[in-house]
Design a protein around this motif. Structure first.
Motif, PDB file in Angstrom:
ATOM      1  N   VAL A  32      47.858  40.511  30.088  1.00  0.00           N
ATOM      2  CA  VAL A  32      47.503  40.343  28.680  1.00  0.00           C
ATOM      3  C   VAL A  32      46.484  39.230  28.457  1.00  0.00           C
ATOM      4  O   VAL A  32      46.031  39.028  27.339  1.00  0.00           O
ATOM      5  N   PHE A  33      46.116  38.472  29.504  1.00  0.00           N
ATOM      6  CA  PHE A  33      45.203  37.349  29.340  1.00  0.00           C
ATOM      7  C   PHE A  33      44.221  37.311  30.501  1.00  0.00           C
ATOM      8  O   PHE A  33      44.625  37.566  31.644  1.00  0.00           O
ATOM      9  N   PRO A  34      42.945  37.001  30.269  1.00  0.00           N
ATOM     10  CA  PRO A  34      42.317  36.684  28.985  1.00  0.00           C
ATOM     11  C   PRO A  34      42.055  37.904  28.113  1.00  0.00           C
ATOM     12  O   PRO A  34      41.853  37.789  26.923  1.00  0.00           O
ATOM     13  N   VAL A  35      42.053  39.099  28.735  1.00  0.00           N
ATOM     14  CA  VAL A  35      41.882  40.338  27.983  1.00  0.00           C
ATOM     15  C   VAL A  35      42.971  41.305  28.429  1.00  0.00           C
ATOM     16  O   VAL A  35      43.216  41.454  29.631  1.00  0.00           O
ATOM     17  N   PRO A  36      43.647  41.973  27.486  1.00  0.00           N
ATOM     18  CA  PRO A  36      44.735  42.877  27.855  1.00  0.00           C
ATOM     19  C   PRO A  36      44.217  44.216  28.352  1.00  0.00           C
ATOM     20  O   PRO A  36      44.436  45.252  27.741  1.00  0.00           O
ATOM     21  N   ASP A  37      43.500  44.200  29.488  1.00  0.00           N
ATOM     22  CA  ASP A  37      42.868  45.416  29.975  1.00  0.00           C
ATOM     23  C   ASP A  37      43.646  46.082  31.109  1.00  0.00           C
ATOM     24  O   ASP A  37      43.210  47.088  31.653  1.00  0.00           O
ATOM     25  N   GLY A  38      44.784  45.526  31.501  1.00  0.00           N
ATOM     26  CA  GLY A  38      45.673  46.209  32.430  1.00  0.00           C
ATOM     27  C   GLY A  38      45.092  46.502  33.783  1.00  0.00           C
ATOM     28  O   GLY A  38      45.370  47.564  34.363  1.00  0.00           O
ATOM     29  N   ASP A  39      44.281  45.580  34.345  1.00  0.00           N
ATOM     30  CA  ASP A  39      43.664  45.885  35.636  1.00  0.00           C
ATOM     31  C   ASP A  39      43.753  44.743  36.643  1.00  0.00           C
ATOM     32  O   ASP A  39      43.128  44.819  37.705  1.00  0.00           O
ATOM     33  N   THR A  40      44.501  43.687  36.340  1.00  0.00           N
ATOM     34  CA  THR A  40      44.532  42.543  37.257  1.00  0.00           C
ATOM     35  C   THR A  40      45.078  42.928  38.631  1.00  0.00           C
ATOM     36  O   THR A  40      44.533  42.527  39.666  1.00  0.00           O
ATOM     37  N   GLY A  41      46.176  43.682  38.659  1.00  0.00           N
ATOM     38  CA  GLY A  41      46.726  44.108  39.945  1.00  0.00           C
ATOM     39  C   GLY A  41      45.752  44.970  40.722  1.00  0.00           C
ATOM     40  O   GLY A  41      45.588  44.813  41.939  1.00  0.00           O
ATOM     41  N   THR A  42      45.104  45.888  40.030  1.00  0.00           N
ATOM     42  CA  THR A  42      44.117  46.758  40.679  1.00  0.00           C
ATOM     43  C   THR A  42      42.943  45.941  41.207  1.00  0.00           C
ATOM     44  O   THR A  42      42.468  46.168  42.332  1.00  0.00           O
ATOM     45  N   ASN A  43      42.463  44.996  40.408  1.00  0.00           N
ATOM     46  CA  ASN A  43      41.321  44.176  40.838  1.00  0.00           C
ATOM     47  C   ASN A  43      41.667  43.317  42.053  1.00  0.00           C
ATOM     48  O   ASN A  43      40.862  43.179  42.984  1.00  0.00           O
ATOM     49  N   LEU A  44      42.856  42.721  42.047  1.00  0.00           N
ATOM     50  CA  LEU A  44      43.273  41.914  43.195  1.00  0.00           C
ATOM     51  C   LEU A  44      43.385  42.775  44.451  1.00  0.00           C
ATOM     52  O   LEU A  44      42.961  42.370  45.545  1.00  0.00           O
ATOM     53  N   LEU A  45      43.964  43.972  44.296  1.00  0.00           N
ATOM     54  CA  LEU A  45      44.119  44.866  45.444  1.00  0.00           C
ATOM     55  C   LEU A  45      42.759  45.270  46.006  1.00  0.00           C
ATOM     56  O   LEU A  45      42.531  45.207  47.229  1.00  0.00           O
ATOM     57  N   GLN A  46      41.828  45.675  45.133  1.00  0.00           N
ATOM     58  CA  GLN A  46      40.516  46.102  45.615  1.00  0.00           C
ATOM     59  C   GLN A  46      39.749  44.948  46.254  1.00  0.00           C
ATOM     60  O   GLN A  46      39.053  45.124  47.261  1.00  0.00           O
ATOM     61  N   THR A  47      39.880  43.755  45.678  1.00  0.00           N
ATOM     62  CA  THR A  47      39.211  42.590  46.255  1.00  0.00           C
ATOM     63  C   THR A  47      39.774  42.271  47.632  1.00  0.00           C
ATOM     64  O   THR A  47      39.024  41.976  48.578  1.00  0.00           O
ATOM     65  N   MET A  48      41.099  42.327  47.766  1.00  0.00           N
ATOM     66  CA  MET A  48      41.716  42.023  49.058  1.00  0.00           C
ATOM     67  C   MET A  48      41.404  43.109  50.083  1.00  0.00           C
ATOM     68  O   MET A  48      41.246  42.822  51.271  1.00  0.00           O
ATOM     69  N   ARG A  49      41.299  44.352  49.643  1.00  0.00           N
ATOM     70  CA  ARG A  49      40.916  45.423  50.570  1.00  0.00           C
ATOM     71  C   ARG A  49      39.501  45.190  51.100  1.00  0.00           C
ATOM     72  O   ARG A  49      39.222  45.421  52.282  1.00  0.00           O
ATOM     73  N   SER A  50      38.618  44.759  50.203  1.00  0.00           N
ATOM     74  CA  SER A  50      37.251  44.455  50.631  1.00  0.00           C
ATOM     75  C   SER A  50      37.244  43.308  51.637  1.00  0.00           C
ATOM     76  O   SER A  50      36.497  43.335  52.629  1.00  0.00           O
TER      77      SER A  50
END
Length: 530
Positions: A32-50
């Motif tokens: 929900v922070f800083p923007v409630p866009d519901g993608d933090t888990g996805t972004n962390l996963l994709q970054t760690m995969r990279s």
């Protein structure tokens, strides 16, 4: 493991990808922070995969080289603000281990501190209650650890990170309102726990469950001044830009600005804005932007799961292990407040039901103020919440007993309120202070018999609890009743329920007795008469 080497780094990176994959949906759901866009888990996963992909494609034989490969891969594939911060965490670890074949506890201590410095510098306006608070707590705990053993340092760091994560709703109002912890902070705790598991050889413990709530009622809960920005723009930048000048230029067109590098000429730029062209043109003036990505927040929010997954739920506030299990067995969501309870704690329970209409049954009037605040916030966020006046767990039991999901919601609330109001409440407790009551002076240690909150019987501390309970029940039954419900407190004498049962069989044979182990601390017995 007393030293972290290149092989262990690979194990950790692989385990991080698997752990983030397992927790991705939960982390997305609490974003929900800083923007409630519901993608933090996805972004962390994709970054760690990279990061892992870069490591697997790079021949390395030292811990410094392995962490460096991870950092470069994370920066090149960073997704979202959380991915940018993760890349800087990995860069901090790599810089502290540069040139080293292995990393000790002392090395990890320095690495976490450097990671904290770089991650904080990556954010234009650091905010307490975010992943930065979790990272700072872990770094400080590692710094203050009295041992240089690698397993000790990583264990205390991971524990401190988890504790800081639990505290994030008290630091950031938007988290408290939504009843969640910081999503980025939870992702970092997953990574720290995974590192601890690799080093100590213990299995990764499940990240403690947190209250989850979708964001469709919280779409305006952004950072101060940023509700007008609709797009997230990111790109890689080659060259040697003036990072501070680029930050200033991007801040003029948006917020959530970060410009971070890998120390070798590659930079990642991140900004929330409306003028996509202006954000990209700023990069053109600073260097050579490439791999440009643009995301529209409204599209991300619209793709999220529905907020409510059921029509109705009952929430009960009650103390005592036995009472908690009793209400849970009846299908209620139960919260045991303990010594301190905040509106954020209560709001978390209400929103976690994911029910459109919630009925709350408080077992004690002392929770009224934080409960009122929590209900106000939940209603403002679009949830229908009603509190049925119940001043004792026995009244809450009476109300729950008449609950019917098939009845109209309004009628059901009325029925529960009527059942609670028709239940007289009594207690047998031990006085903790000297006081003047309606029936005389009581002293510390005296036994008190109370009806509807007023003291009606006082006995010396060595008096028979069973006999006092019988007198109290007789008094409560004087105006009639068919059912006596008793919750036995933690300190209730053995056999007191049998004394009551024998007494009722003789004096009130028409009355039924239901006795349960409640485990409450404040009362020896809690009595209800219906």
């Amino acid at each position: 493991m007393q030293a972290l080497d290149a092989v262990a780094v690979r194990q950790w990176a692989d385990a991080c990808v698997r752990s983030l994959d397992a927790n991705r949906e939960d982390i997305d759901r609490i974003n929900v922070f800083p923007v409630p866009d519901g993608d933090t888990g996805t972004n962390l996963l994709q970054t760690m995969r990279s990061a892992l992909d870069a490591l697997l494609r790079t021949p390395v034989d030292t811990v410094g080289a392995a962490l460096g490969a991870l950092a470069r891969g994370a920066l090149a594939g960073a997704r979202g603000n959380s991915g940018v911060i993760l890349s800087q965490v990995l860069r901090g670890l790599a810089e502290a281990a540069q040139g080293a074949s292995t990393a000790s506890g002392a090395s990890l201590r320095r690495a976490l501190w450097r990671a904290d410095e770089l991650a904080t510098a990556a954010v234009s306006e650091p905010v307490a209650g975010t992943v930065l608070s979790v990272l700072r707590a872990a770094a400080e705990a590692a710094r203050d650890c009295t041992s240089d053993d690698l397993d000790e340092v990583v264990t205390v760091a991971a524990k401190a990170g988890a504790e800081a994560l639990a505290n994030t709703p008290r630091q950031l109002a938007v988290l408290a309102k939504a009843g969640v912890v910081d999503a980025g902070g939870r992702g970092l705790v997953v990574l720290l726990d995974t590192l601890a598991a690799v080093i100590t050889g213990r299995e990764v413990e499940e990240v403690p469950a947190v209250v989850t709530v979708p964001r469709d009622a919280l779409t305006t809960a952004r950072e101060a001044g940023s509700s007008e920005y609709e797009y997230e723009v990111m790109y890689l930048l080659d060259g040697t830009p003036d990072a501070e000048a680029l930050k200033d230029e991007l801040t003029a067109v948006g917020d959530c600005v970060s410009v971070v590098g890998d120390g070798a000429g590659l930079w990642t730029v991140h900004v929330h804005c409306n003028d996509i062209g202006a954000a990209v043109e700023a990069g053109v003036r600073a260097g050579r932007p490439h791999r440009i990505t643009v995301a529209r927040f409204a599209d991300q929010i619209a793709a999220q799961a529905p907020r409510f997954v059921r029509d109705r739920a009952i929430v009960v506030l009650v103390e005592g292990e036995g009472a908690v299990e009793l209400f849970r067995s009846e299908g209620a969501a139960v919260f045991e407040p303990g010594d301190e309870v905040t509106a954020a704690d209560l709001l978390a329970v209400v929103v976690s039901t994911r029910a459109r209409q919630v009925t709350v049954l408080p077992g004690d009037p002392k929770w009224r103020e934080p409960l009122d605040d929590a209900v106000t916030q939940a209603v403002a966020a679009g949830q229908d919440v009603v509190v049925v006046p119940t001043f004792s767990p026995v009244q809450a039991l009476a109300a729950l007993a008449v609950h019917s999901p098939s009845r109209r919601a309004g009628d059901d609330v009325v029925a529960m309120a009527e059942a609670a109001a028709a239940t007289r409440r009594g207690e047998v407790a031990v006085s903790d202070r000297e006081a003047i009551t309606w029936v005389g002076r009581c002293r510390p240690g005296d036994l008190l018999g109370m009806v509807d909150g007023e003291v009606v019987v006082i006995e010396p501390g060595d008096a028979d609890v069973g006999a006092l309970a019988c007198r109290l029940v007789d008094r409560m039954l004087a105006s009639g009743g068919e059912l006596v419900t008793v919750l036995l407190g933690r300190a209730a004498p053995d056999g007191v329920e049998r004394v009551l049962e024998d007494h009722l069989r003789v004096v009130h044979p028409e009355v039924e007795l239901a006795a349960y182990r409640g485990g409450q601390r404040d009362a020896l017995l809690t009595v209800g008469v219906e």
